[in-house]
Design a protein around this motif. Structure first.
Motif, short mmCIF file in Angstrom:
data_model
loop_
_atom_site.label_atom_id
_atom_site.label_comp_id
_atom_site.label_asym_id
_atom_site.label_seq_id
_atom_site.Cartn_x
_atom_site.Cartn_y
_atom_site.Cartn_z
N HIS A 308 0.50 -1.27 -0.10
CA HIS A 308 -0.52 0.40 -0.18
C HIS A 308 1.21 1.12 -0.47
N PRO A 309 0.44 2.12 -0.92
CA PRO A 309 1.36 3.47 -0.86
C PRO A 309 1.70 4.14 0.11
N ARG A 310 0.43 4.07 0.93
CA ARG A 310 0.33 5.11 2.58
C ARG A 310 0.55 3.89 3.54
N ALA A 311 0.66 2.63 3.42
CA ALA A 311 1.29 2.00 4.79
C ALA A 311 1.36 1.97 5.66
N GLU A 312 2.21 3.53 5.72
CA GLU A 312 2.53 3.37 7.20
C GLU A 312 1.97 5.42 7.86
N GLU A 313 0.55 5.15 7.47
CA GLU A 313 -0.31 5.89 7.77
C GLU A 313 -1.67 5.24 7.99
N PRO A 314 -1.47 5.29 9.73
CA PRO A 314 -2.21 4.42 10.08
C PRO A 314 -3.73 5.09 9.91
N THR A 315 -4.42 6.24 9.47
CA THR A 315 -5.62 6.78 9.05
C THR A 315 -5.42 6.69 7.54
N ALA A 316 -4.62 6.40 6.58
CA ALA A 316 -4.79 6.35 5.59
C ALA A 316 -6.27 5.08 5.17
N PRO A 317 -6.40 5.60 3.72
CA PRO A 317 -7.82 5.28 3.53
C PRO A 317 -7.50 3.23 3.33
N LEU A 318 -7.87 2.33 3.53
CA LEU A 318 -7.40 0.82 3.30
C LEU A 318 -7.85 1.11 1.40
N TRP A 319 -9.09 1.57 0.86
CA TRP A 319 -9.13 1.30 -0.90
C TRP A 319 -8.89 2.59 -1.22
N PRO A 320 -8.31 2.71 -2.42
CA PRO A 320 -8.42 3.76 -3.13
C PRO A 320 -9.55 3.95 -3.97
N SER A 321 -9.29 5.25 -4.18
CA SER A 321 -10.70 6.00 -5.26
C SER A 321 -10.43 6.03 -6.29
N ARG A 322 -10.64 6.84 -7.23
CA ARG A 322 -10.75 6.95 -9.01
C ARG A 322 -11.05 8.47 -9.66
N LYS A 323 -9.44 8.91 -9.25
CA LYS A 323 -9.55 10.34 -10.57
C LYS A 323 -10.92 10.41 -11.38
N ASN A 324 -11.20 11.15 -11.94
CA ASN A 324 -12.50 11.84 -12.98
C ASN A 324 -11.43 11.66 -13.88
N GLY A 325 -12.21 11.37 -15.20
CA GLY A 325 -11.39 11.09 -16.31
C GLY A 325 -10.67 9.76 -16.87
N GLY A 326 -9.09 9.88 -17.56
CA GLY A 326 -8.78 8.11 -17.57
C GLY A 326 -8.45 7.90 -19.11
N ARG A 327 -7.95 6.54 -19.26
CA ARG A 327 -7.74 6.24 -20.41
C ARG A 327 -8.44 5.41 -21.03
N VAL A 329 -8.26 2.00 -24.16
CA VAL A 329 -8.14 1.62 -25.08
C VAL A 329 -9.28 0.99 -26.05
N LYS A 330 -9.28 0.78 -27.13
CA LYS A 330 -10.23 0.79 -28.64
C LYS A 330 -10.55 -0.30 -28.52
N GLY A 331 -12.08 -0.97 -28.09
CA GLY A 331 -12.48 -2.22 -27.59
C GLY A 331 -12.74 -2.40 -25.69
N LYS A 332 -12.23 -1.03 -24.83
CA LYS A 332 -11.90 -2.11 -23.68
C LYS A 332 -12.86 -0.74 -23.08
N HIS A 333 -13.13 -0.72 -21.62
CA HIS A 333 -13.50 0.15 -20.67
C HIS A 333 -12.94 1.44 -20.27
N THR A 334 -13.80 2.29 -19.87
CA THR A 334 -11.74 3.59 -19.78
C THR A 334 -11.83 3.36 -18.38
N VAL A 335 -10.14 3.33 -18.08
CA VAL A 335 -9.59 3.10 -17.02
C VAL A 335 -9.08 4.24 -16.80
N ALA A 336 -9.83 4.13 -14.85
CA ALA A 336 -8.52 5.64 -14.98
C ALA A 336 -8.02 5.98 -13.38
N GLU A 337 -6.60 6.69 -13.42
CA GLU A 337 -5.49 6.33 -12.47
C GLU A 337 -6.57 6.28 -10.89
N LEU A 338 -5.85 5.52 -10.03
CA LEU A 338 -6.19 5.26 -8.67
C LEU A 338 -5.70 6.64 -7.94
#
Length: 372
Positions: A308-327, A329-338
């Motif tokens: 986990h990128p913030r494993a050393e922070e006890p109060t960090a969210p366990l699960w990430p959200s997704r940012k707006n936008g994303g990339r 690929v043709k024929g695939k679903h949009t994938v957003a940055e975490l």
């Protein structure tokens, strides 16, 4: 006082301009609770008009409005009401909401529960009864209220909540001496035609194989959320409970010769309201609990937390959200940055990610996963 105003139109009849008539009157401006709005110590008024096809219809409407001026439910009644029973339903709705706000301050009621109460009141009861004198409401009015809710094809749960909110306000009015008995007490809420005749929801829990299949499809877009797709059914946590989890809420233990154990401590909830995350306590005392995970899932959770990128922070969210936008690929679903700075909005996650995976797996979208 209502009066009739004539306007000449561009139409001609026998060489003379055709007149259009409208009924004009003034009435108090009301807030969301049906109460008059005051400015500088005076009741704020507004002008209204209605147009009918003939002068006779206009005169009938004018007379109706002028007669209503002298009744509890009339156009001008709010400015003249003094007795408790003549005060509008909206007045007691507001008083009841304020009494519930005191419970929130004392920790006896959750703010999100009160928000739901107020939303239901505004949408259903105040829309119908807000400006009416509370003493004028009858059991027949309440029966029609129920019947109209059912006619909207609302879910039985929604009808029930709307009814309970109405009943609570009218009970409050009885405590204030406005009415001797609530008209809702004389109505049988269980009447079939009133609450709707829908089949009970049938649970179709997923099997372990179906959970694995769905999680695999989720993981093709978001590998991190593949683990989330396992975690939700096997932990049995509610959406807000899962969103409220932090790094510190996972307790791992390892004993020689035994598999890793993981206990999830449910201590808080997080809901997104008005664009911001609101932290609260679980639904009830029993909801504050510790949930053991299956051994295989516990091992995967330990590996996940280690990376986990913030494993050393006890109060960090366990699960990430997704940012707006994303990339995309043709024929695939949009994938957003975490986004690891805030928890996921799981309602949206269910609709945009999990639902698609369920469909691709050939499973019903409404099919909830089984608690492991």
């Amino acid at each position: 006082m209502a009066y009739i105003r004539a306007h000449e139109t561009s139409q001609k009849r026998k060489g003379r301009a055709v007149k259009r008539y409208e009924v004009v009157w003034r009435e108090p401006v009301r807030d969301d609770y049906g109460l008059p709005v005051h400015e500088n110590g005076k009741t704020k008024m507004r002008s209204r008009q209605e147009s009918f096809g003939t002068r006779e219809d206009d005169e009938a409407r004018r007379d109706e409005l002028n007669l209503a001026r002298h009744t509890n439910t009339g156009t001008y009644a709010l400015a003249e009401q003094r007795k408790a029973g003549d005060l509008p339903f909206g007045y007691y709705a507001q008083a009841w909401i304020e009494s519930q706000q005191a419970k929130v301050a004392q920790g006896r009621l959750k703010q999100r529960t009160l928000d739901d109460y107020e939303k239901v009141l505004r949408r259903y009861s105040l829309e119908r009864f807000g400006g009416l004198a509370v003493a004028s409401l009858s059991p027949r009015d309440c029966e029609r209220f129920l019947a109209d809710l059912a006619a909207r094809h609302l879910a039985p749960k929604t009808v029930k909540h709307a009814w309970l909110a109405l009943r609570a306000v009218l009970k409050s009015a009885t405590r204030h001496g406005a009415i001797p008995v609530s008209p809702t007490e004389q109505v049988d809420f269980r009447t079939g035609h009133a609450v709707g005749d829908r089949e009970a929801f049938q649970h179709h829990p997923l099997t372990a194989e179906q959970i694995a299949s769905t999680a695999r499809i989720v993981g093709e877009r978001y590998p991190v959320h593949e683990l989330l797709a396992y975690f939700l059914p096997y932990s049995g946590l509610r959406k807000a409970e899962c969103a409220g989890l932090e790094i510190q809420d996972l307790e791992f233990t390892t004993r020689p010769g035994q598999p890793t154990r993981c206990v999830v401590h449910v201590r808080r909830t997080k809901d997104r309201r008005g664009g911001a995350w609101v932290t609260s306590t679980p639904k009830s005392r029993k909801s504050r609990r510790s949930v053991p995970l299956p051994h295989r899932l516990a091992q995967r959770m330990r590996a996940y937390v280690a990376e986990h990128p913030r494993a050393e922070e006890p109060t960090a969210p366990l699960w990430p959200s997704r940012k707006n936008g994303g990339r995309r690929v043709k024929g695939k679903h949009t994938v957003a940055e975490l986004d690891w700075s805030q928890p996921p909005e799981l309602g949206t996650w269910f609709e945009t990610i999990l639902a698609l995976a369920l469909v691709e797996s050939g499973l019903p979208v409404s099919c909830p996963a089984r608690n492991g």
